[in-house]
Write an enzyme that holds these catalytic residues in place. Structure first.
Site, mmCIF file in Angstrom:
data_model
loop_
_atom_site.group_PDB
_atom_site.id
_atom_site.type_symbol
_atom_site.label_atom_id
_atom_site.label_comp_id
_atom_site.label_asym_id
_atom_site.label_seq_id
_atom_site.Cartn_x
_atom_site.Cartn_y
_atom_site.Cartn_z
ATOM 1 N N GLU A 71 30.006 126.397 103.706
ATOM 2 C CA GLU A 71 30.910 126.629 102.732
ATOM 3 C C GLU A 71 30.378 126.256 101.331
ATOM 4 O O GLU A 71 30.807 125.315 100.771
ATOM 5 C CB GLU A 71 32.455 125.646 103.071
ATOM 6 C CG GLU A 71 33.012 126.057 104.393
ATOM 7 C CD GLU A 71 34.363 125.314 104.609
ATOM 8 O OE1 GLU A 71 35.208 125.627 105.398
ATOM 9 O OE2 GLU A 71 34.238 124.206 104.068
ATOM 10 N N GLY A 104 29.406 126.133 97.352
ATOM 11 C CA GLY A 104 29.959 126.593 96.245
ATOM 12 C C GLY A 104 29.026 126.430 95.215
ATOM 13 O O GLY A 104 28.617 127.399 94.532
ATOM 14 N N ARG A 111 32.728 117.771 83.068
ATOM 15 C CA ARG A 111 31.868 117.057 84.144
ATOM 16 C C ARG A 111 31.091 115.839 83.350
ATOM 17 O O ARG A 111 30.918 114.755 83.954
ATOM 18 C CB ARG A 111 30.638 117.975 84.630
ATOM 19 C CG ARG A 111 31.184 119.103 85.659
ATOM 20 C CD ARG A 111 30.390 119.944 86.551
ATOM 21 N NE ARG A 111 29.446 119.071 87.382
ATOM 22 C CZ ARG A 111 28.463 118.500 87.312
ATOM 23 N NH1 ARG A 111 27.672 118.736 86.295
ATOM 24 N NH2 ARG A 111 27.747 117.730 88.094
ATOM 25 N N TYR A 118 31.786 112.615 85.111
ATOM 26 C CA TYR A 118 30.920 111.996 86.197
ATOM 27 C C TYR A 118 29.716 111.480 85.361
ATOM 28 O O TYR A 118 28.566 111.269 85.916
ATOM 29 C CB TYR A 118 30.286 113.069 86.972
ATOM 30 C CG TYR A 118 31.409 113.892 87.740
ATOM 31 C CD1 TYR A 118 32.347 113.314 88.537
ATOM 32 C CD2 TYR A 118 31.348 115.365 87.727
ATOM 33 C CE1 TYR A 118 33.211 114.086 89.286
ATOM 34 C CE2 TYR A 118 32.384 116.091 88.496
ATOM 35 C CZ TYR A 118 33.095 115.347 89.289
ATOM 36 O OH TYR A 118 34.005 116.040 90.177
ATOM 37 N N CYS A 127 39.799 114.289 70.545
ATOM 38 C CA CYS A 127 40.045 113.141 69.849
ATOM 39 C C CYS A 127 39.761 112.006 71.070
ATOM 40 O O CYS A 127 40.920 111.419 71.556
ATOM 41 C CB CYS A 127 41.460 113.001 69.166
ATOM 42 S SG CYS A 127 41.413 113.661 67.673
ATOM 43 N N GLU A 128 38.630 112.058 71.633
ATOM 44 C CA GLU A 128 38.484 110.755 72.799
ATOM 45 C C GLU A 128 37.007 110.595 72.572
ATOM 46 O O GLU A 128 35.982 111.508 72.168
ATOM 47 C CB GLU A 128 38.472 111.517 74.097
ATOM 48 C CG GLU A 128 39.900 111.883 74.571
ATOM 49 C CD GLU A 128 40.882 110.542 74.959
ATOM 50 O OE1 GLU A 128 40.399 109.507 75.092
ATOM 51 O OE2 GLU A 128 42.176 110.978 74.965
ATOM 52 N N TYR A 180 32.410 124.348 88.589
ATOM 53 C CA TYR A 180 33.058 123.206 88.295
ATOM 54 C C TYR A 180 33.040 123.133 86.556
ATOM 55 O O TYR A 180 32.891 122.046 85.897
ATOM 56 C CB TYR A 180 32.572 121.750 88.715
ATOM 57 C CG TYR A 180 32.584 121.853 90.213
ATOM 58 C CD1 TYR A 180 33.963 121.583 90.965
ATOM 59 C CD2 TYR A 180 31.475 121.938 90.977
ATOM 60 C CE1 TYR A 180 34.010 122.022 92.238
ATOM 61 C CE2 TYR A 180 31.374 122.253 92.479
ATOM 62 C CZ TYR A 180 32.804 121.870 93.013
ATOM 63 O OH TYR A 180 32.845 121.949 94.514
#
Length: 433
Positions: free
Chosen positions: A292, A294, A331, A335, A361-362, A389
């Site tokens: 599987e 990805g 990402r 992460y 705004c972060e 992703y």
């Protein structure tokens, strides 16, 4: 997690290349796509997806032409219908983790028998839909879920094909957020509970035990953790056979990593051969093997284009403020993941070191740190290795419309998702009377 540094080499991207100081997706210049469709913009290469799938498929057929494994694409990595349909035409089945992904697979004409339904928290509605569709297998992640599936199958007057997802307590040596095979992860059934749970499943009135499943994480760059997990799972198959529980398929999950720059993951074909040869050496070549992947199919088949809005010098840092953000590519914020970032057209400018950041705004809204770039305001950048992703994790935070997606096939470019409009974002909302 990859250390974010400007010194990493560029990853190999089968469908993307630099020629004469300009970047191309196959035979289409990225600059022309940015000008025609605007930014932020996701671009995928059909050639890259095809070559990655064929690299897996070469190992899935033995010298005598007998198929010894099947590829089920992990839809959670990229669920655009055109991407799915490209893989379906190549022969892929699909690994699903939601009712929405089931609907997408059916929408592109995937055979229900090519669908494996996984996920740690399937609702009754999702289980019902999977049984009605006739999926190949439902991967069970807990004992309560097993009984829920049995109840629903009884109500539907059918038998549910199931596989138990084993948590083998194997360290995949990846980022903790994408590790799924350790005993303190939420996924799967604890190794010491598996035999007991299979015995229980075999006695349930509307359950058919068909397989055994294992998935230990994502962005794994070594084969050793896979082989450790396979051995533990095959040991269980031996015990189950002694107890009269017959396993028909072995689902080894996905998770093979890609190069974002510094990593050196195994070659896809060599990795798959090693895995399947190991299964055969253990005496289980008769089992139907499900893989599987990805990220390794689509990760380096996509880029995110963004426009430089402002170059802002600071006391400690220089900032390159672009029109893409954590809303387009989560990402790095989630992460601390590394993505190579390149200007899509070389210019005779001096290099400066920038943090590449978005307009959200972060403080966590950054796409790359300490990057040496020769750029000016209005230039376009390509954020590489964004095919997995990327869009699937995008959001409308700050009421930001999500970008368009483009598939390039040779010298042609196709819009495979329209850019959202701001009005789309609140069309379903209502004010109070």
């Amino acid at each position: 997690m990859t250390v974010d540094t400007q010194s990493n080499p560029l990853p190999h991207l089968a469908g993307f290349s630099e020629r004469g100081g300009k970047w191309y997706a196959e035979d289409v210049s990225l600059a022309s796509l940015a000008e025609q469709y605007g930014t932020p913009l996701y671009i995928y290469s059909k050639r890259a997806i095809t070559e990655a799938y064929q690299a897996y498929d070469r190992a899935c057929v033995d010298a005598a032409g007998k198929r010894r494994a099947r590829i089920h694409f992990a839809m959670k990595s990229n669920s655009n219908l055109a991407v799915l349909d490209c893989l379906r035409r190549l022969g892929a089945g699909f690994d699903l983790v939601s009712g929405g992904e089931l609907a997408r697979a059916l929408a592109i004409g995937a055979e229900p028998s090519s669908l494996v339904f996984a996920g740690v928290g399937k609702s009754a509605t999702e289980i019902t839909a999977a049984l009605k569709a006739g999926v190949k297998c439902i991967n069970v992640e807990s004992i309560p879920e097993l009984h829920q599936i049995n109840r629903i199958a009884s109500q539907q007057g059918c038998r549910a094909p199931i596989s138990l997802r084993v948590n083998p307590d194997v360290d995949a040596q990846t980022h903790p957020y994408i590790s799924t095979g350790l005993k303190d992860n939420k996924f799967g059934i604890a190794y010491h509970e598996v035999l007991k749970t299979y015995r229980e499943a075999a006695l349930l009135s509307h359950i058919d035990v068909v397989g055994i499943d294992c998935h230990i994480g994502s962005q794994i760059t070594s084969i050793a953790p896979y082989l450790d997990a396979v051995d533990k799972v095959l040991d269980l198959v031996v015990h189950l056979k002694k107890e009269g529980v017959v396993i028909h398929h072995l689902d080894l999950g996905g998770g093979l990593g890609i190069s974002y720059g510094a990593e050196t993951p195994p070659d896809i074909t060599e990795f798959t051969n090693a895995l399947l040869n190991h299964v055969a050496k253990r005496g289980f070549a008769h089992l139907d093997v499900v893989l599987e992947p990805g990220r390794s199919l689509v990760g380096n088949a996509g880029v995110l284009l963004t426009r430089v809005e402002y170059l802002k010098p600071g006391a400690e840092k220089n900032f390159c403020i672009v029109d893409a953000a954590m809303t387009e590519l989560m990402r790095p914020a989630l992460y601390e993941a590394y993505h190579a970032i390149v200007p899509i057209q070389t210019k005779e400018l001096s290099h400066q070191t920038y943090d590449v950041v978005g307009p959200v705004c972060e403080s966590g809204d950054w796409l790359g740190r300490d990057r040496a770039l020769a750029i000016a305001e209005g230039d376009y950048l390509a954020i590489l290795s964004a095919g997995a992703y990327g869009f699937v994790m995008s959001s409308n935070y700050n009421t930001r419309p999500r970008p368009a997606e483009i598939m390039v096939d040779g010298d042609k470019a196709y819009v495979i998702r329209d850019r959202e409009n701001v009005s789309d974002l609140f069309a379903g909302e209502r004010t109070l009377p």
